[in-house]
Structure formats: structure tokens, C-alpha cells
Scaffold this active site. Structure first.
Site, PDB file in Angstrom:
ATOM      1  N   GLY A  54      81.854 -12.427 -30.929  1.00 27.18           N
ATOM      2  CA  GLY A  54      80.581 -11.860 -31.370  1.00 27.18           C
ATOM      3  C   GLY A  54      80.151 -12.499 -32.671  1.00 27.18           C
ATOM      4  N   CYS A  81      88.374 -14.386 -30.476  1.00 25.12           N
ATOM      5  CA  CYS A  81      87.507 -14.698 -31.609  1.00 25.12           C
ATOM      6  C   CYS A  81      87.176 -13.438 -32.428  1.00 25.12           C
ATOM      7  CB  CYS A  81      86.258 -15.404 -31.075  1.00 25.12           C
ATOM      8  SG  CYS A  81      85.602 -16.520 -32.268  1.00 25.12           S
ATOM      9  N   TYR A  82      85.943 -12.963 -32.416  1.00 27.15           N
ATOM     10  CA  TYR A  82      85.656 -11.736 -33.166  1.00 27.15           C
ATOM     11  C   TYR A  82      86.559 -10.592 -32.694  1.00 27.15           C
ATOM     12  CZ  TYR A  82      83.327  -7.819 -35.340  1.00 27.15           C
ATOM     13  OH  TYR A  82      83.084  -6.702 -36.099  1.00 27.15           O
ATOM     14  N   HIS A 175      87.752 -19.752 -27.760  1.00 28.86           N
ATOM     15  CA  HIS A 175      87.160 -19.146 -26.560  1.00 28.86           C
ATOM     16  C   HIS A 175      87.804 -19.712 -25.294  1.00 28.86           C
ATOM     17  CE1 HIS A 175      83.781 -16.968 -28.408  1.00 28.86           C
ATOM     18  NE2 HIS A 175      83.840 -17.922 -29.332  1.00 28.86           N
ATOM     19  N   GLU A 177      87.271 -18.781 -22.385  1.00 29.11           N
ATOM     20  CA  GLU A 177      86.354 -18.634 -21.235  1.00 29.11           C
ATOM     21  C   GLU A 177      85.427 -19.824 -21.027  1.00 29.11           C
ATOM     22  OE1 GLU A 177      86.320 -17.093 -24.092  1.00 29.11           O
ATOM     23  OE2 GLU A 177      84.355 -16.367 -24.719  1.00 29.11           O
ATOM     24  N   SER A 229      62.682 -12.451   1.367  1.00 31.97           N
ATOM     25  CA  SER A 229      61.853 -13.464   0.723  1.00 31.97           C
ATOM     26  C   SER A 229      62.183 -14.863   1.212  1.00 31.97           C
ATOM     27  CB  SER A 229      62.098 -13.416  -0.788  1.00 31.97           C
ATOM     28  OG  SER A 229      63.426 -13.846  -1.047  1.00 31.97           O
ATOM     29  N   VAL A 232      68.380 -16.313  -1.164  1.00 29.67           N
ATOM     30  CA  VAL A 232      69.774 -15.938  -0.897  1.00 29.67           C
ATOM     31  C   VAL A 232      70.008 -14.439  -1.090  1.00 29.67           C
ATOM     32  CG1 VAL A 232      72.164 -16.407  -1.546  1.00 29.67           C
ATOM     33  CG2 VAL A 232      70.458 -18.184  -1.815  1.00 29.67           C
ATOM     34  N   ASP A 233      69.505 -13.887  -2.199  1.00 31.77           N
ATOM     35  CA  ASP A 233      69.890 -12.520  -2.550  1.00 31.77           C
ATOM     36  C   ASP A 233      69.402 -11.499  -1.528  1.00 31.77           C
ATOM     37  OD1 ASP A 233      70.723 -13.899  -4.744  1.00 31.77           O
ATOM     38  OD2 ASP A 233      69.099 -13.232  -6.052  1.00 31.77           O
ATOM     39  N   SER A 234      68.130 -11.576  -1.180  1.00 33.23           N
ATOM     40  CA  SER A 234      67.624 -10.578  -0.234  1.00 33.23           C
ATOM     41  C   SER A 234      68.246 -10.785   1.148  1.00 33.23           C
ATOM     42  CB  SER A 234      66.095 -10.602  -0.167  1.00 33.23           C
ATOM     43  OG  SER A 234      65.627 -11.866   0.258  1.00 33.23           O
ATOM     44  N   LYS A 375      75.673 -14.578  -9.213  1.00 35.51           N
ATOM     45  CA  LYS A 375      75.021 -15.379  -8.169  1.00 35.51           C
ATOM     46  C   LYS A 375      76.023 -16.152  -7.294  1.00 35.51           C
ATOM     47  CE  LYS A 375      71.085 -17.088  -6.583  1.00 35.51           C
ATOM     48  NZ  LYS A 375      69.857 -16.336  -6.331  1.00 35.51           N
TER      49      LYS A 375
END
Ligand code: XMP
Length: 519
Positions: A54, A81-82, A175, A177, A229, A232-234, A375
Site C-alpha cells: 500500500g 511490503c506495506y 512484491h 505477485e 451480446s 465472452v461474459d454474457s 476475465k
């Protein structure tokens, strides 16, 4: 309940990456702000806790602290980190502003072994090894809390990795990540699997089974509608919900006439004919193109399309009797409650509202089966559900469609020209095997005519621009460095095959300062 990790967010720009790395290792996790109600944190039922980085300094008054529950719970904790600094400050160590700020790549030397390095980790994290990591800190720990010892150091951070094996507390100044920490994902896995003991059973197959059950529990015998639509998502949401409740689901596909070549037919073929999902296909292209007549301002285009979409969708949906739920393909990044230290209203560059407003207007309850997924995970789930790769791996496509890829006024003719040019361009990209390396690629039809010569005749036709960018989230982007012969081939094909275009340009603007779309 599957094993789960809680990530407490202290406002780092990269907190979401921690979640993605943890999930990639098969462990379910969620992010909550550090100041979440302690009861909620407790009820989450984590087996281990990660404290994110952070921007604050623990040396200032009233800066964020981990809730007492974290250290009272007896759960393993990893501070990044933080997160490491606040853990040290809260447990009796000392943190100081450093003269030697470290930002960017650094080398960490593993000086001692500890339980974090005991499990299934490579030589990289064994005593004596050196590892490239990504640092970003101004403060540093100068005195460890009782029970801790140093197990890794770098030039600027003598306390780069610290460990208390007894309480199972670990901290890193860097970090793990981010990709710049070469074996960072392995270190996170060493914590979640090795120290915490998570089983790694969170797979898309497991998610699918849980989600199907959760949809059944939520919906019961009620009817659900889902807007498709072509994206992909719908699509993934619809197929998942159909698996759960069968024909209680009806899909509504409002075809605004602004999709790419062949896409509307694909949606109908796939959902109605392949999956046998009840589908209302409303061809509203006349209506949309009529409403856009004379409109050239990008924001007015968006608002016109968004508003009409809601009207048409609502009109179609209200013909199905007894609907109680509206399905939406909301994703995790849309709902993460993260901490923002940057105050003040931000400027609206583009309104991006497409169907926002539907739920309020329709007074339906929401089913959002993807709201826990990133996603990439939605794509994996789509594969798991057997959706074709051409749909699952598809580039993002904006709600207002081709309307914002024709700067200025839209006409049926211009749409036809753009569709044809775009199809040639995407065909060449696919043939060259570049499609998956690119975040988005599309043609833009420019509102200028230029002079050319074809055969012996003069032409006076449209110019088109090609755009292709790489990006991870659409927030920033770089143009894609196509080889010149590729661009030459596409230009030749477009000019030969697409009537109405006699000039092709390539857009080499990055975002910022440009945006991905031209409008
Ligand atoms: P920009 O052009 O803002 O685009 O750099 C970033 C991402 O957002 C998409 N985009 C939209 N998506 N409605 C959408 O659903 C919109 O009005 C809209 N405008 C841009 C764009 O395609 C890119 O992925």
C-alpha cells in the site's frame, strides 16, 4: 467449503495480482479492504491471510493497520511490503524511513532456511540462492518483533524476507505477485500450499459444479432472462445458467446492427441451434441506425445506443411472463471493494455505459454467476463448458460496437464497408497466428476521402485506419509492432477486396495519450 485465503487490501496498485496468482495455484481467495468489519473478516472463514502492499507509511499517524483479528486468530499471515511493515509495527518491531529507497528490480539472497521454503519449492528459494525480485518501498523495518528472524536480504533491504515459523508469520519487502519477481508465484504458493496447507482444489470444474448449485438455490423455480451480446461474459453466464435451470432461462439478443461481420448469425446459431437455449432474436438494426442518423458526437452516440438498447431489451423481456431474475455477466474486478487513497472526482474520458440502468428499470433481482471470477477465469470456465475457442478467446468488443469505429456520422453503407475491411484484417491476423498475442485489433473507417489510382482510373474513396494493441486490462495499451510485410499484405487485400476504401494507415498511438477506440 473449499480452502480459502483472505487478502486484506492496503491500497496497492497490484493487490488484484496477488489474488490472481493465488487462484492460479488452485486456491480460492477474495480481497477485502483492511478496514472491513471484523465480523465479516472472521465469517469469511480463511485458512490464511495475506496483507497487501500500500502507498501509506506506518510512520504516520492514523495510517492503516491490520485488524486485531488477524493476529488473534492464530492463522498464518504473509505480509507484503506495506503489509510486512504494519505487521512488524503492530507486533513490536520498528520501522524507519529509509535513506536508500528501493524501486524496481533488486537481488535478494536467501540467507537462512525457514518453513516457508520447506515445501515444494525449487532451489530458487533455498538458503544460499539469489533471486530477482521487484521492490517498491520507502520505509524499512529496522528492528524485528520478538519471534522473527531474517531469512533473506538485499542491498537496500536487510530485512527483505522475515519469518516466525512458530506463529507461521512471514513478510517480504518485495512484491512476489508481479512478474518481475521471477519466482514470485512459487513463493505465494509456498505460503498458501506449504505453510497454510490449502489443497489446490479450486478448479474451473469445481467452480462449475458449485455455481450450478448456487444458481439453483437462488432461483428456485423462477424464470430468468439473460441479455446476449456476442461477447465472452454474457455467453458464459448464459450457458452456465442454462446448465443449472434449463428452459427457465430465456436469452434475449438485441441485434443493434453494429456488430462485426457474421457475428449476429453466430450468436443465433450457437445458442438456439447448438445449445437449444430459448432465444429471442430481436433485429433492431433499423431502429438503431435510424436513431443515430445525424449523430456524430461520440458521447451522444453512446447515450443514444445505451438508451435505446434498454428500451428494446425491456420491451422484448416484458413479453415473457413471470420473469423474476435478470442475469448479468458481472466480473470480479467490477465488484472488488478495494481501498483508494487517491481522492477527488476523476474525469470521465468515455462514459462506457451500455446497459447500466437495466436492473433499476426492470425491477428484477440479479443473478450474477461470474461475479467471483477474473476475465481469464471466465475464459477457462467457457472452455470447461465447451464453448468454441473462437468465442472464448475473442477480443473485447465495446457495447456501442462499430458506431464508435466510424468517427462522425454513421450510415448503412459505411457500416458495410467497415465490416468488410475489419473481416479482412482479422482474417490476416488469424492466419498469421497473431490473434492471441493481441488484446484488441480492429479497423476504423475514417471520415475522409482520398484520391487514388486503380488500374488507369482515378478513385476517390474512404481511408481506413488499422488498430492493434497489447494490454492487460485496457487501462493502458501499446500499439502492436506488426512486421511491415504483414501490414502491406493487409493493405493490399483491403484495397483490392473492399469496395469503398482506397487507402490504409496503421495507428501507432499508445494509451495514454491515445485511447484504444477512436471515439
Ligand atoms: P478506450 O477507448 O477507452 O477503451 O481506451 C478501453 C476499453 O474499453 C472498450 N470501450 C468500451 N466498452 N462501451 C464498452 O462496453 C463503451 O462505450 C466503450 N468504449 C470503449 C474498448 O473497446 C477497450 O477495450
Amino acid at each position: 467449503m473449499t480452502d480459502r485465503i483472505l487478502i486484506l487490501d492496503f491500497g496497492s496498485q497490484v493487490t488484484q495480482l496477488i489474488a490472481r496468482r493465488v487462484r492460479e495455484s488452485g486456491v480460492y481467495c477474495e480481497i477485502l479492504p483492511f478496514n472491513t468489519d471484523p465480523e465479516r473478516i472472521k465469517n469469511f472463514g480463511a485458512k490464511g491471510i495475506i496483507l497487501s502492499g500500500g502507498p501509506a507509511s506506518v510512520l504516520e499517524i492514523d495510517t492503516p493497520r491490520a485488524p486485531d483479528y488477524v493476529f488473534d486468530s492464530g492463522l498464518p499471515v504473509l505480509g507484503i511490503c506495506y503489509g510486512q511493515q504494519t505487521m512488524c509495527a503492530q507486533l513490536g518491531g520498528r520501522v524507519e524511513r529509509s535513506d536508500h529507497r528501493e524501486f524496481g528490480r533488486a537481488q535478494v539472497e536467501i540467507s537462512e532456511s525457514c518453513a516457508l521454503f520447506d515445501g515444494d519449492v525449487s532451489e530458487t528459494w533455498k538458503a544460499g540462492a539469489r533471486e530477482q525480485v521487484w521492490m517498491s518501498h520507502g520505509d524499512r523495518v529496522i528492528e524485528l518483533p520478538p519471534g522473527f528472524r531474517v531469512v533473506g536480504k538485499s542491498g537496500g533491504a536487510p530485512f527483505a524476507i522475515i519469518a516466525d515459523d512458530e506463529r507461521r508469520y512471514y513478510g517480504t519487502m518485495f512484491h512476489p505477485e508481479v512478474v518481475h519477481t521471477s519466482s514470485g508465484a512459487e513463493l505465494l504458493k509456498a505460503f498458501t500450499h506449504g505453510v497454510v496447507g490449502c489443497g489446490g482444489s479450486w478448479t474451473m470444474a469445481a467452480f462449475r459444479a458449485q455455481a450450478v448449485q448456487a444458481i439453483r438455490d437462488q432461483v428456485g423455480g423462477a424464470k430468468v432472462i439473460c441479455g446476449l451480446s456476442g461477447g465472452v461474459d454474457s455467453s458464459v453466464a448464459a450457458v452456465l445458467i442454462h446448465e443449472a435451470i434449463g428452459d427457465q432461462l430465456t436469452c434475449v439478443f438485441v441485434d443493434h446492427g453494429l456488430l462485426r461481420k457474421g457475428e449476429a448469425d453466430e450468436v443465433v446459431d450457437l445458442f438456439r441451434d447448438h445449445y437449444n437455449i430459448p432465444l429471442i432474436h430481436k433485429d433492431a438494426s433499423e431502429m438503431f441506425i435510424g436513431a443515430l442518423e445525424g449523430v456524430s458526437d461520440p458521447e451522444v452516440k453512446r447515450k443514444t445506443i445505451g438508451g435505446l438498447f434498454i428500451d428494446v431489451f425491456d420491451g422484448e423481456a416484458s413479453r415473457i411472463k413471470g420473469v423474476e431474475f435478470l442475469a448479468q455477466g458481472t466480473l470480479y474486478p467490477d465488484v472488488i471493494e478495494s481501498v483508494s487513497f487517491i481522492g477527488g472526482p476523476s474525469v470521465t474520458i468515455k462514459s462506457h455505459h451500455n446497459v447500466g440502468g437495466l436492473p433499476e428499470r426492470m425491477k428484477l433481482k440479479l443473478v450474477e454467476p461470474l461475479r467471483e471470477l477474473f476475465k481469464d477465469e471466465v475464459r477457462d470456465l467457457g472452455r470447461e463448458l465447451g464453448l468454441p475457442e473462437s468465442l472464448v478467446g475473442r477480443h473485447p468488443f465495446p457495447g456501442p460496437g462499430l458506431a464508435i469505429r466510424i468517427p462522425g456520422e454513421i450510415t448503412r453503407d459505411k457500416l458495410e464497408i467497415l465490416r468488410n475491411a475489419d473481416a479482412v484484417y482479422l482474417d490476416e491476423i488469424r492466419k498469421s497466428g497473431l490473434y492471441d498475442e493481441i488484446w484488441q485489433a480492429f479497423a476504423v473507417l475514417l471520415p475522409v476521402r482520398t484520391v487514388g489510382v486503380m488500374g488507369d482510373a482515378r478513385t476517390y474513396d474512404h481511408a481506413c485506419a488499422l488498430r492493434a494493441v497489447t494490454s492487460t486490462d485496457g487501462m493502458t495499451a501499446d500499439y502492436y509492432p506488426f512486421p511491415h510485410d504483414f501490414l502491406g499484405r493487409v493493405a493490399t487485400r483491403i484495397i483490392n477486396e473492399v469496395r469503398g476504401i482506397n487507402r490504409v494507415t496503421y495507428d501507432i498511438t499508445s494509451k495514454p495519450p491515445g485511447t484504444i477506440e477512436w471515439e
